[in-house]
Design a protein around this motif. Structure first.
Motif, mmCIF file in Angstrom:
data_model
loop_
_atom_site.group_PDB
_atom_site.id
_atom_site.type_symbol
_atom_site.label_atom_id
_atom_site.label_comp_id
_atom_site.label_asym_id
_atom_site.label_seq_id
_atom_site.Cartn_x
_atom_site.Cartn_y
_atom_site.Cartn_z
ATOM 1 N N ARG A 35 0.834 -1.206 0.000
ATOM 2 C CA ARG A 35 0.000 0.000 0.000
ATOM 3 C C ARG A 35 0.871 1.260 0.000
ATOM 4 O O ARG A 35 0.600 2.215 -0.742
ATOM 5 N N HIS A 36 1.923 1.269 0.821
ATOM 6 C CA HIS A 36 2.819 2.423 0.851
ATOM 7 C C HIS A 36 3.456 2.644 -0.520
ATOM 8 O O HIS A 36 3.516 3.778 -1.021
ATOM 9 N N LEU A 37 3.946 1.567 -1.129
ATOM 10 C CA LEU A 37 4.622 1.700 -2.422
ATOM 11 C C LEU A 37 3.652 2.172 -3.503
ATOM 12 O O LEU A 37 4.034 2.945 -4.390
ATOM 13 N N GLY A 38 2.416 1.715 -3.444
ATOM 14 C CA GLY A 38 1.423 2.188 -4.407
ATOM 15 C C GLY A 38 1.145 3.665 -4.235
ATOM 16 O O GLY A 38 1.050 4.414 -5.226
ATOM 17 N N ALA A 39 1.007 4.113 -2.999
ATOM 18 C CA ALA A 39 0.761 5.534 -2.744
ATOM 19 C C ALA A 39 1.949 6.380 -3.158
ATOM 20 O O ALA A 39 1.790 7.484 -3.697
ATOM 21 N N VAL A 40 3.158 5.865 -2.927
ATOM 22 C CA VAL A 40 4.365 6.596 -3.346
ATOM 23 C C VAL A 40 4.428 6.694 -4.866
ATOM 24 O O VAL A 40 4.781 7.735 -5.418
ATOM 25 N N ARG A 41 4.074 5.609 -5.551
ATOM 26 C CA ARG A 41 4.069 5.659 -7.023
ATOM 27 C C ARG A 41 3.104 6.736 -7.518
ATOM 28 O O ARG A 41 3.429 7.491 -8.449
ATOM 29 N N LEU A 42 1.947 6.812 -6.895
ATOM 30 C CA LEU A 42 0.974 7.823 -7.294
ATOM 31 C C LEU A 42 1.531 9.226 -7.048
ATOM 32 O O LEU A 42 1.376 10.128 -7.882
ATOM 33 N N GLU A 43 2.189 9.415 -5.904
ATOM 34 C CA GLU A 43 2.776 10.720 -5.616
ATOM 35 C C GLU A 43 3.889 11.047 -6.603
ATOM 36 O O GLU A 43 4.002 12.188 -7.065
ATOM 37 N N GLN A 44 4.707 10.067 -6.942
ATOM 38 C CA GLN A 44 5.783 10.299 -7.913
ATOM 39 C C GLN A 44 5.211 10.713 -9.261
ATOM 40 O O GLN A 44 5.751 11.609 -9.929
ATOM 41 N N HIS A 45 4.117 10.085 -9.655
ATOM 42 C CA HIS A 45 3.466 10.497 -10.897
ATOM 43 C C HIS A 45 2.962 11.931 -10.786
ATOM 44 O O HIS A 45 3.139 12.740 -11.699
ATOM 45 N N ARG A 46 2.327 12.239 -9.664
ATOM 46 C CA ARG A 46 1.781 13.578 -9.448
ATOM 47 C C ARG A 46 2.871 14.635 -9.511
ATOM 48 O O ARG A 46 2.643 15.753 -9.978
ATOM 49 N N LEU A 47 4.083 14.276 -9.071
ATOM 50 C CA LEU A 47 5.198 15.218 -9.064
ATOM 51 C C LEU A 47 6.010 15.181 -10.356
ATOM 52 O O LEU A 47 7.023 15.866 -10.475
ATOM 53 N N GLY A 48 5.576 14.371 -11.326
ATOM 54 C CA GLY A 48 6.263 14.328 -12.620
ATOM 55 C C GLY A 48 7.567 13.572 -12.603
ATOM 56 O O GLY A 48 8.431 13.800 -13.468
#
Length: 334
Positions: free
Chosen positions: A293-306
Motif C-alpha cells: 500500500r505504501h509503495l502504491g501511494a508513493v508511485r501515485l505521488e511520484q506520478h503527481r510530481l512528474g
C-alpha cells in the motif's frame, strides 16, 4: 500587500493562489488586512503561505487544498480528514498549530482552506542535519513517544478518520489498495500489481482481521512533518504538523512505523520509547501488505510530481514485495 510566490511550471500539481485571495480571506477570517504573504516550500500537496496581518504580533498560516478536480480519489479531501482528526489528537495538542478557521464553502476560492497559528521552530529536514549524528537518537526517541501517544487513541471503525469507515480492517486495506490502483489506471499507468495486492488482501482477510481494535494512525508523520527548536543543544521537537492522512487501523500499517523500520541506525532509538514491534509470522505477513500500500501511494505521488523515472523504477520494488507476500507461509496464491 507584499506577495511572494514560488515559481512553478504551469502544469505543476501545486497551484498558487492570488494576493487578492489572501486579502479577502484575511479580512473575512481575522477582520484585518494582510500586509505580506510568503509561500512556503514545505509539503508537496497543499499550497501554504506565511501571512503577516496588520495589528497581530504573530503571523498566521494559510493552507490551500488542491482544486477538487485535481485530487485523486485515494487522496480526496485530505484537509477535511485532518480537521476531522483534531478532536482525537489532544495527546499531542501542545505540539500542533491551532485552527483559526476552516472553510469548505468555496465561496472566496474554489478550494478548501485552513487558517492556522504559526508554529515556532525550524523544519526538521533543515535543522536535524546541523546536529552531530549521535544526538539524533534524542530526536527519534521523541518521535517514538509522540507516535505511541497517537497510536494509543482508539477509534470507532477502520479507515480514514473522516470516512468512509469500515467494519473490518481487511475491508479498509482492500479498498485502499483498489482505490490506489484505480487512481493509477486513471492516470494512464499500469496497476495490475496493486490489483493483485488488493485481491490478496481480500483473499487472506482472516490474517488482516486479527486486528480487531482500530487505533489512530498518523498517516504521514516523519522528519518532514516536525519542527525543531532552533537553539537546543540536542534535537528537540517543538511542533508536529500536516497530519492529513490519518487512519483508524493497525499501528503497524502507519507510515511512521515503516520509516522507523527501514534502517538500523540512529532511528533504532524510536523503539526505546515506542515499544518493540510485533514480530510474529502473521504480523510480518501483514507488514508486506502494508508495504504494498505504501509503495502504491508513493508511485501515485511520484506520478503527481512528474517523476517518471521513479515511477518506472517502482514496479520492481512492488514485484519483490508482492512475490514475498504471495509465497510466504501464510499466503495462498490468488
Amino acid at each position: 500587500m507584499e506577495f511572494h510566490r514560488i515559481e512553478r511550471p504551469a502544469q505543476a500539481f501545486q497551484q498558487p493562489v492570488t494576493a487578492g485571495h489572501i486579502s479577502r480571506i484575511s479580512r473575512r477570517v481575522l477582520g484585518r488586512d494582510a500586509v505580506a504573504a510568503v509561500e512556503l516550500g514545505l509539503g508537496m500537496y497543499n499550497t501554504t503561505y506565511k501571512v503577516t496581518v496588520e495589528g497581530l504580533d504573530r503571523p498566521v498560516v494559510m493552507r490551500f487544498a488542491p482544486e477538487p478536480a485535481r485530487q485523486f480519489a485515494s487522496e480526496r479531501e485530505l484537509m477535511r480528514n485532518e480537521y476531522a482528526t483534531l478532536p482525537y489528537l489532544s495527546v499531542i495538542a501542545p505540539l500542533m498549530p491551532r485552527v483559526v478557521a476552516a472553510d469548505w464553502s468555496h465561496d472566496l476560492i474554489g478550494r478548501d482552506y485552513l487558517v492556522q497559528t504559526w508554529l515556532d521552530g525550524v523544519p526538521g529536514p533543515d535543522r536535524l542535519p546541523g546536529y552531530p549524528r549521535p544526538t539524533w537518537t534524542s530526536y527519534f526517541r521523541q518521535l517514538g513517544e509522540i507516535t505511541r501517544g497517537v497510536h494509543d487513541v482508539r477509534g470507532p471503525g477502520f479507515g480514514p478518520v473522516a470516512a468512509p469507515v469500515y467494519d473490518t480492517w481487511s475491508q479498509a486495506v482492500t479498498e485502499s489498495l483498489r482505490q490506489i490502483a484505480a487512481d493509477l489506471e486513471g492516470a494512464g499507468l499500469e496497476a495490475a500489481d496493486l490489483r493483485r495486492a488488493a485481491a490478496l488482501a481480500a483473499e487472506r482477510h482472516d490474517v488482516l482481521d486479527e486486528i480487531t481494535e482500530p487505533r489512530l494512525l498518523t498517516g504521514d508523520l516523519w522528519t518532514v512533518n516536525t519542527m525543531l527548536a532552533a537553539e537546543a543543544p540536542v534535537p528537540t521537537v517543538t511542533g508536529v504538523l500536516d497530519l492529513d492522512r490519518t487512519w483508524w487501523g493497525d499501528p503497524a500499517a502507519d507510515w511512521t512505523i515503516r520509516m522507523a523500520s527501514r534502517k538500523q541506525d540512529e532511528r533504532l532509538a524510536f523503539w526505546e520509547s515506542y515499544g518493540e514491534p510485533d514480530a510474529d509470522p502473521a504480523a510480518r505477513w501483514r507488514s508486506l501488505l502494508y508495504e504494498l500500500r505504501h509503495l502504491g501511494a508513493v508511485r501515485l505521488e511520484q506520478h503527481r510530481l512528474g517523476q517518471a523515472a521513479a515511477v518506472r523504477d517502482s514496479y520492481a520494488g512492488v514485484a519483490a514485495v508482492l512475490a514475498a507476500a504471495l509465497t510466504g507461509p501464510l499466503s495462498r496464491v490468488v
